[in-house]
Motif scaffolding. Structure first.
Motif, PDB file in Angstrom:
ATOM      1  N   PHE A 103       0.822  -1.295  -0.014  1.00 33.49           N
ATOM      2  CA  PHE A 103       0.121  -0.164  -0.131  1.00 33.49           C
ATOM      3  C   PHE A 103       1.018   1.370  -0.113  1.00 33.49           C
ATOM      4  O   PHE A 103       1.942   0.788   0.218  1.00 33.49           O
ATOM      5  CB  PHE A 103      -1.066   0.321   1.109  1.00 33.49           C
ATOM      6  N   ASN A 104       0.278   2.314  -0.230  1.00 34.14           N
ATOM      7  CA  ASN A 104       0.943   3.152  -0.409  1.00 34.14           C
ATOM      8  C   ASN A 104       0.873   4.826   0.882  1.00 34.14           C
ATOM      9  O   ASN A 104      -0.119   5.173   0.990  1.00 34.14           O
ATOM     10  CB  ASN A 104       0.403   3.922  -1.242  1.00 34.14           C
ATOM     11  N   SER A 105       1.936   4.307   1.440  1.00 40.65           N
ATOM     12  CA  SER A 105       2.047   5.008   3.065  1.00 40.65           C
ATOM     13  C   SER A 105       1.631   6.560   3.013  1.00 40.65           C
ATOM     14  O   SER A 105       1.322   7.023   3.504  1.00 40.65           O
ATOM     15  CB  SER A 105       3.697   5.077   3.554  1.00 40.65           C
ATOM     16  N   TYR A 106       2.099   6.902   1.153  1.00 37.38           N
ATOM     17  CA  TYR A 106       1.929   8.586   1.219  1.00 37.38           C
ATOM     18  C   TYR A 106      -0.192   8.724   1.691  1.00 37.38           C
ATOM     19  O   TYR A 106       0.232   9.807   2.257  1.00 37.38           O
ATOM     20  CB  TYR A 106       2.399   8.885  -0.069  1.00 37.38           C
ATOM     21  N   MET A 107       0.031   7.813   0.591  1.00 40.29           N
ATOM     22  CA  MET A 107      -1.542   8.171   0.492  1.00 40.29           C
ATOM     23  C   MET A 107      -2.589   8.356   1.516  1.00 40.29           C
ATOM     24  O   MET A 107      -3.286   8.389   1.928  1.00 40.29           O
ATOM     25  CB  MET A 107      -2.202   7.529  -0.799  1.00 40.29           C
ATOM     26  N   ALA A 108      -2.347   7.206   2.487  1.00 35.79           N
ATOM     27  CA  ALA A 108      -2.117   6.395   3.674  1.00 35.79           C
ATOM     28  C   ALA A 108      -2.637   7.367   4.645  1.00 35.79           C
ATOM     29  O   ALA A 108      -3.173   7.470   5.032  1.00 35.79           O
ATOM     30  CB  ALA A 108      -1.679   5.075   4.501  1.00 35.79           C
ATOM     31  N   LEU A 109      -0.994   7.805   4.851  1.00 37.87           N
ATOM     32  CA  LEU A 109      -0.721   9.210   5.936  1.00 37.87           C
ATOM     33  C   LEU A 109      -1.763  10.267   5.458  1.00 37.87           C
ATOM     34  O   LEU A 109      -2.527  10.840   6.289  1.00 37.87           O
ATOM     35  CB  LEU A 109       0.417   9.259   5.695  1.00 37.87           C
ATOM     36  N   ALA A 110      -1.666  10.609   3.969  1.00 33.73           N
ATOM     37  CA  ALA A 110      -2.781  11.641   3.479  1.00 33.73           C
ATOM     38  C   ALA A 110      -4.820  11.346   3.698  1.00 33.73           C
ATOM     39  O   ALA A 110      -5.235  12.390   4.644  1.00 33.73           O
ATOM     40  CB  ALA A 110      -2.419  11.777   2.016  1.00 33.73           C
ATOM     41  N   LEU A 111      -4.652  10.566   4.042  1.00 33.51           N
ATOM     42  CA  LEU A 111      -5.947  10.379   3.671  1.00 33.51           C
ATOM     43  C   LEU A 111      -6.552  10.289   5.228  1.00 33.51           C
ATOM     44  O   LEU A 111      -7.838  10.626   5.550  1.00 33.51           O
ATOM     45  CB  LEU A 111      -6.689   8.852   2.762  1.00 33.51           C
ATOM     46  N   ALA A 112      -5.493   9.533   6.401  1.00 30.44           N
ATOM     47  CA  ALA A 112      -5.980   9.273   7.810  1.00 30.44           C
ATOM     48  C   ALA A 112      -6.057  10.968   8.174  1.00 30.44           C
ATOM     49  O   ALA A 112      -7.245  10.906   8.982  1.00 30.44           O
ATOM     50  CB  ALA A 112      -4.881   8.229   8.585  1.00 30.44           C
ATOM     51  N   ASP A 113      -5.352  11.673   7.568  1.00 28.73           N
ATOM     52  CA  ASP A 113      -5.737  13.191   8.290  1.00 28.73           C
ATOM     53  C   ASP A 113      -6.567  13.888   8.127  1.00 28.73           C
ATOM     54  O   ASP A 113      -7.364  14.558   8.522  1.00 28.73           O
ATOM     55  CB  ASP A 113      -4.052  13.783   7.590  1.00 28.73           C
ATOM     56  N   ARG A 114      -7.316  13.766   6.725  1.00 24.94           N
ATOM     57  CA  ARG A 114      -8.635  14.088   5.926  1.00 24.94           C
ATOM     58  C   ARG A 114      -9.055  13.306   6.784  1.00 24.94           C
ATOM     59  O   ARG A 114     -10.542  13.735   6.644  1.00 24.94           O
ATOM     60  CB  ARG A 114      -8.487  14.056   5.010  1.00 24.94           C
ATOM     61  N   LEU A 115      -9.086  12.012   7.314  1.00 22.09           N
ATOM     62  CA  LEU A 115      -9.885  11.535   7.628  1.00 22.09           C
ATOM     63  C   LEU A 115     -10.872  11.723   9.204  1.00 22.09           C
ATOM     64  O   LEU A 115     -11.695  11.807   9.941  1.00 22.09           O
ATOM     65  CB  LEU A 115     -10.555  10.063   7.624  1.00 22.09           C
ATOM     66  N   GLY A 116      -9.289  11.728   9.873  1.00 22.17           N
ATOM     67  CA  GLY A 116      -9.651  11.959  10.899  1.00 22.17           C
ATOM     68  C   GLY A 116      -8.782  12.716  12.131  1.00 22.17           C
ATOM     69  O   GLY A 116      -8.061  12.450  13.166  1.00 22.17           O
ATOM     70  N   GLY A 117      -7.698  13.581  10.968  1.00 22.70           N
ATOM     71  CA  GLY A 117      -6.848  14.321  11.730  1.00 22.70           C
ATOM     72  C   GLY A 117      -5.723  13.064  12.299  1.00 22.70           C
ATOM     73  O   GLY A 117      -5.229  12.209  11.750  1.00 22.70           O
ATOM     74  N   ALA A 118      -5.106  13.938  13.566  1.00 25.70           N
ATOM     75  CA  ALA A 118      -4.092  13.029  13.739  1.00 25.70           C
ATOM     76  C   ALA A 118      -4.057  11.532  14.859  1.00 25.70           C
ATOM     77  O   ALA A 118      -3.182  10.982  14.351  1.00 25.70           O
ATOM     78  CB  ALA A 118      -3.419  13.850  14.455  1.00 25.70           C
ATOM     79  N   PRO A 119      -5.047  12.052  15.148  1.00 24.04           N
ATOM     80  CA  PRO A 119      -5.672  10.776  15.929  1.00 24.04           C
ATOM     81  C   PRO A 119      -5.566   9.085  14.313  1.00 24.04           C
ATOM     82  O   PRO A 119      -5.107   8.151  14.211  1.00 24.04           O
ATOM     83  CB  PRO A 119      -7.285  10.975  16.126  1.00 24.04           C
ATOM     84  N   GLY A 120      -6.363  10.058  13.340  1.00 22.81           N
ATOM     85  CA  GLY A 120      -6.249   9.338  11.919  1.00 22.81           C
ATOM     86  C   GLY A 120      -5.010   8.253  11.852  1.00 22.81           C
ATOM     87  O   GLY A 120      -4.777   7.360  11.771  1.00 22.81           O
TER      88      GLY A 120
END
Length: 308
Positions: A103-120
């Motif tokens: 999986f693409n870690s870059y996109m995982a982190l960007a998406l998580a930030d948009r979905l749940g902020g720092a907890p995501g």
């Protein structure tokens, strides 16, 4: 539509990176350096800082980590089974199998930030910590059999794993960073996501998938159809809070890792075939992630699970 709009800025950054690399003086040589900067400094700082600022409970660590491993493990098993198909070229399969479960870690982190902020982001950091070693072992093993390369040293030196483990240890110890240090790390982390996503776009290549179209379709089907469906069903049987359920579902539908091409090229695999798979996977991710999150939203949170 809301989910698609949520992801649109990230995909636009990928497009910007593609255009800059192809049509401006910011060519491949510039983005090679940018990728190293992101991989060795920016993302590790982002992961460490996110975990320290948003510690996960021990029970959540175990459940979330096992959920991520379960999804990745299904992808690994299905990808390796494809090698038993009659007529499958062993070199093409060894090179491309990794696309189905990495999986693409870059996109995982960007998406998580948009979905749940720092907890995501903290939740994805844990998934990176447990899934990257499993993915790397499963990716390197078939290629290593052809080229005689080892992988243990690479795993131990992976900066994303080191940063995540360090963050978990610091969090468990109750480490509190001084305000100037914390602010500096936060600003470094803010630079990680846009640069990382543009680097993904700069690395897109349209390779020759015609060498094995059926194998390519099967690998991409695992990555963008089978794993998201499994994740949507799987989270219904866990006691994870809704945000972490959402992260797992999004994680399962992500495009494959852009570094699949690098690994195949370095270990003597069919790099052109893998480059095509990575490019198509990135494009498919624009549909698979919103669709997976939409399916999860349609079912609703697991009954009885508290919102937090």
């Amino acid at each position: 539509m809301h989910t698609a709009l949520l992801l649109l800025p990230d995909f636009l950054l990928i497009v910007i990176g593609f255009l800059l690399c192809r049509y401006t003086m910011l060519d491949r040589s510039v983005w090679d350096g940018a990728e190293r900067l992101v991989y060795y400094l920016l993302f590790p700082v982002l992961l460490f800082n996110s975990i320290v600022r948003n510690p996960l409970q021990p029970s959540a660590l175990a459940t979330l980590g096992l959920a991520g491993l379960a999804i990745v493990g299904c992808g690994i098993a299905l990808a390796l089974l494809l090698g038993r198909w009659p007529g499958v070229d062993a070199r093409l399969h060894a090179s491309g199998a990794q696309v189905a479960f990495r999986f693409n870690s870059y996109m995982a982190l960007a998406l998580a930030d948009r979905l749940g902020g720092a907890p995501g982001v903290a939740a994805v950091a844990l998934l990176v910590a447990v899934a990257v070693p499993a993915c790397n072992i499963a990716a390197v093993w078939p290629l290593a059999r052809h080229g005689g390369h080892g992988f243990l040293k690479e795993l131990l030196r992976n900066p994303l794993i080191i940063a995540t483990v360090a963050g978990l240890v610091a969090s468990l110890m109750g480490l509190k960073l001084p305000a100037p240090v914390a602010l500096t790390m936060e600003r470094i982390g803010l630079a990680a996501l846009p640069i990382g996503l543009m680097a993904v776009g700069a690395g897109l290549r349209f390779g020759a998938l015609r060498d094995a179209p059926r194998l390519a379709a099967a690998l991409l089907g695992i990555r963008h159809l089978v794993l998201p469906l499994l994740a949507v069903v799987f989270v219904r049987f866990t006691d994870l809070p809704p945000l972490q359920q959402l992260v797992i579902v999004a994680f399962s539908a992500l495009p494959t890792a852009s570094s699949c091409y690098v690994l195949a090229a370095r270990l003597g695999g069919h790099a052109g075939f893998v480059a095509g798979l990575v490019t198509v996977s990135t494009l498919l991710g624009m549909a698979s992630v919103p669709l997976a999150l939409g399916a999860y939203a349609a079912l609703g949170p697991v009954p009885g699970t508290p919102l937090r």
